[in-house]
Design a protein around this motif. Structure first.
Motif, PDB file in Angstrom:
ATOM      1  N   PRO A 186       0.587  -1.205  -0.117  1.00 35.49           N
ATOM      2  CA  PRO A 186      -0.121   0.086   0.149  1.00 35.49           C
ATOM      3  C   PRO A 186       0.695   1.241  -0.221  1.00 35.49           C
ATOM      4  CG  PRO A 186       0.048  -0.987   2.123  1.00 35.49           C
ATOM      5  CD  PRO A 186       0.685  -1.963   1.278  1.00 35.49           C
ATOM      6  N   ILE A 187       0.407   2.191  -0.738  1.00 32.41           N
ATOM      7  CA  ILE A 187       0.931   3.784  -0.732  1.00 32.41           C
ATOM      8  C   ILE A 187      -0.056   4.676  -0.563  1.00 32.41           C
ATOM      9  CG2 ILE A 187       1.959   5.361  -2.242  1.00 32.41           C
ATOM     10  CD1 ILE A 187       3.291   2.998  -3.767  1.00 32.41           C
ATOM     11  N   LYS A 188       0.024   5.579   0.459  1.00 32.56           N
ATOM     12  CA  LYS A 188      -0.877   6.652   0.659  1.00 32.56           C
ATOM     13  C   LYS A 188      -0.601   7.720   0.099  1.00 32.56           C
ATOM     14  CE  LYS A 188      -4.397   7.264   3.827  1.00 32.56           C
ATOM     15  NZ  LYS A 188      -5.398   6.402   4.135  1.00 32.56           N
ATOM     16  N   VAL A 189      -1.303   8.516  -0.552  1.00 35.68           N
ATOM     17  CA  VAL A 189      -1.244   9.707  -1.252  1.00 35.68           C
ATOM     18  C   VAL A 189      -2.148  10.576  -0.714  1.00 35.68           C
ATOM     19  CG1 VAL A 189      -0.966  11.480  -3.062  1.00 35.68           C
ATOM     20  CG2 VAL A 189      -0.003   9.022  -3.151  1.00 35.68           C
ATOM     21  N   GLY A 190      -2.054  11.534   0.350  1.00 38.92           N
ATOM     22  CA  GLY A 190      -3.193  12.292   0.919  1.00 38.92           C
ATOM     23  C   GLY A 190      -4.178  11.398   1.362  1.00 38.92           C
ATOM     24  N   GLU A 191      -5.308  11.448   0.991  1.00 42.90           N
ATOM     25  CA  GLU A 191      -6.299  10.589   1.646  1.00 42.90           C
ATOM     26  C   GLU A 191      -6.489   9.240   0.687  1.00 42.90           C
ATOM     27  OE1 GLU A 191      -8.007  10.828   4.468  1.00 42.90           O
ATOM     28  OE2 GLU A 191      -6.632  12.395   4.812  1.00 42.90           O
ATOM     29  N   GLU A 192      -5.970   9.416  -0.588  1.00 43.98           N
ATOM     30  CA  GLU A 192      -6.055   8.306  -1.424  1.00 43.98           C
ATOM     31  C   GLU A 192      -4.998   7.045  -1.171  1.00 43.98           C
ATOM     32  OE1 GLU A 192      -8.480   8.008  -4.013  1.00 43.98           O
ATOM     33  OE2 GLU A 192      -9.287   9.956  -3.262  1.00 43.98           O
ATOM     34  N   GLU A 193      -5.585   5.862  -1.514  1.00 42.49           N
ATOM     35  CA  GLU A 193      -4.730   4.583  -1.331  1.00 42.49           C
ATOM     36  C   GLU A 193      -4.429   4.075  -2.490  1.00 42.49           C
ATOM     37  OE1 GLU A 193      -4.781   0.563   1.204  1.00 42.49           O
ATOM     38  OE2 GLU A 193      -4.955   2.503   2.447  1.00 42.49           O
ATOM     39  N   TYR A 194      -3.255   3.874  -2.865  1.00 45.67           N
ATOM     40  CA  TYR A 194      -2.717   2.997  -4.206  1.00 45.67           C
ATOM     41  C   TYR A 194      -1.940   1.859  -3.686  1.00 45.67           C
ATOM     42  CZ  TYR A 194      -3.669   7.542  -5.996  1.00 45.67           C
ATOM     43  OH  TYR A 194      -4.217   8.857  -6.460  1.00 45.67           O
ATOM     44  N   HIS A 195      -1.719   0.847  -4.669  1.00 52.33           N
ATOM     45  CA  HIS A 195      -1.125  -0.523  -4.244  1.00 52.33           C
ATOM     46  C   HIS A 195      -0.203  -0.496  -5.349  1.00 52.33           C
ATOM     47  CE1 HIS A 195      -4.483  -1.084  -1.815  1.00 52.33           C
ATOM     48  NE2 HIS A 195      -3.749  -1.678  -0.959  1.00 52.33           N
ATOM     49  N   LEU A 196       1.102  -1.333  -5.061  1.00 52.90           N
ATOM     50  CA  LEU A 196       1.961  -1.971  -5.910  1.00 52.90           C
ATOM     51  C   LEU A 196       2.136  -3.319  -6.058  1.00 52.90           C
ATOM     52  CD1 LEU A 196       5.191   0.248  -5.382  1.00 52.90           C
ATOM     53  CD2 LEU A 196       4.094   0.054  -7.433  1.00 52.90           C
ATOM     54  N   PHE A 197       1.859  -3.780  -7.203  1.00 57.51           N
ATOM     55  CA  PHE A 197       1.819  -5.128  -7.394  1.00 57.51           C
ATOM     56  C   PHE A 197       2.698  -5.506  -8.765  1.00 57.51           C
ATOM     57  CE2 PHE A 197      -2.436  -4.828  -5.719  1.00 57.51           C
ATOM     58  CZ  PHE A 197      -2.601  -6.017  -5.056  1.00 57.51           C
ATOM     59  N   LYS A 198       3.431  -7.000  -8.352  1.00 58.24           N
ATOM     60  CA  LYS A 198       4.152  -7.404  -9.382  1.00 58.24           C
ATOM     61  C   LYS A 198       3.368  -7.558 -10.631  1.00 58.24           C
ATOM     62  CE  LYS A 198       8.169  -9.520  -7.473  1.00 58.24           C
ATOM     63  NZ  LYS A 198       9.040 -10.596  -7.326  1.00 58.24           N
ATOM     64  N   ASP A 199       3.654  -7.496 -11.873  1.00 56.50           N
ATOM     65  CA  ASP A 199       2.976  -7.690 -12.953  1.00 56.50           C
ATOM     66  C   ASP A 199       2.295  -9.156 -13.104  1.00 56.50           C
ATOM     67  OD1 ASP A 199       1.909  -7.459 -15.589  1.00 56.50           O
ATOM     68  OD2 ASP A 199       3.558  -8.253 -16.523  1.00 56.50           O
ATOM     69  N   ALA A 200       3.206 -10.265 -12.463  1.00 57.03           N
ATOM     70  CA  ALA A 200       2.747 -11.637 -12.250  1.00 57.03           C
ATOM     71  C   ALA A 200       1.495 -11.754 -11.477  1.00 57.03           C
ATOM     72  CB  ALA A 200       4.020 -12.318 -12.090  1.00 57.03           C
ATOM     73  N   GLU A 201       1.515 -10.830 -10.418  1.00 59.06           N
ATOM     74  CA  GLU A 201       0.551 -11.210  -9.408  1.00 59.06           C
ATOM     75  C   GLU A 201      -1.065 -10.553  -9.966  1.00 59.06           C
ATOM     76  OE1 GLU A 201       1.753  -8.842  -6.302  1.00 59.06           O
ATOM     77  OE2 GLU A 201       3.011 -10.516  -5.416  1.00 59.06           O
ATOM     78  N   ILE A 202      -0.935  -9.681 -11.024  1.00 66.82           N
ATOM     79  CA  ILE A 202      -2.363  -9.631 -11.650  1.00 66.82           C
ATOM     80  C   ILE A 202      -2.995 -10.581 -12.163  1.00 66.82           C
ATOM     81  CG2 ILE A 202      -3.399  -7.663 -13.191  1.00 66.82           C
ATOM     82  CD1 ILE A 202      -1.115  -5.995 -12.661  1.00 66.82           C
ATOM     83  N   LEU A 203      -4.393 -10.745 -11.965  1.00 65.06           N
ATOM     84  CA  LEU A 203      -4.879 -11.927 -12.422  1.00 65.06           C
ATOM     85  C   LEU A 203      -5.493 -11.974 -13.757  1.00 65.06           C
ATOM     86  CD1 LEU A 203      -7.072 -12.708  -9.313  1.00 65.06           C
ATOM     87  CD2 LEU A 203      -4.878 -13.647  -9.879  1.00 65.06           C
ATOM     88  N   ALA A 204      -6.169 -10.577 -14.132  1.00 71.09           N
ATOM     89  CA  ALA A 204      -6.486 -10.337 -15.513  1.00 71.09           C
ATOM     90  C   ALA A 204      -6.451  -8.923 -15.977  1.00 71.09           C
ATOM     91  CB  ALA A 204      -7.879 -11.050 -15.533  1.00 71.09           C
TER      92      ALA A 204
END
Length: 118
Positions: free
Chosen positions: A96-114
């Motif tokens: 998880p990465i927090k920018v102000g009130e917004e939350e983002y996530h870093l994933f490895k390309d291989a972890e993305i399902l579709a």
């Protein structure tokens, strides 16, 4: 025999906080995504309780991508998604990465399902 006191390490918050999402550029095969937020209100204006909304939602929008990672021969293999794509994520993983009130996530390309095509 001398007994040494146990040193306790301070707890470290695994989420990072940044001022601007533009300052985050994923490396290698990492993908920065923002998950869709669950609807808290129906179309008729009724508020839904938190128990009625699934959290976190498995869909996200790709915000930024890394250049890719090198294979065994050293050739860089690009990531399989691009900025603006809608993707399906697993219920676990990601940093998880927090920018102000917004939350983002870093994933490895291989972890993305579709990738979701509309």
């Amino acid at each position: 025999m001398r007994i040494r006191p146990i040193r306790r390490e301070p707890k470290i918050d695994m989420s990072a906080t940044f001022k601007s999402i533009r300052s985050v550029q994923p490396l290698l095969d990492r993908v920065l995504v923002q998950r869709f937020k669950a609807e808290t209100k129906t179309s008729s204006g009724l508020f839904l309780p938190s128990s009625a909304t699934q959290s976190p939602l498995p869909e996200a929008t790709v915000i930024a991508v890394g250049p890719g990672s090198p294979d065994k021969s050293g050739v860089v293999q690009p990531v399989s998604v691009s900025v603006g794509d809608r993707v399906l994520l697993p219920g676990w993983g990601g940093n998880p990465i927090k920018v102000g009130e917004e939350e983002y996530h870093l994933f490895k390309d291989a972890e993305i399902l579709a990738k979701i095509n509309e």
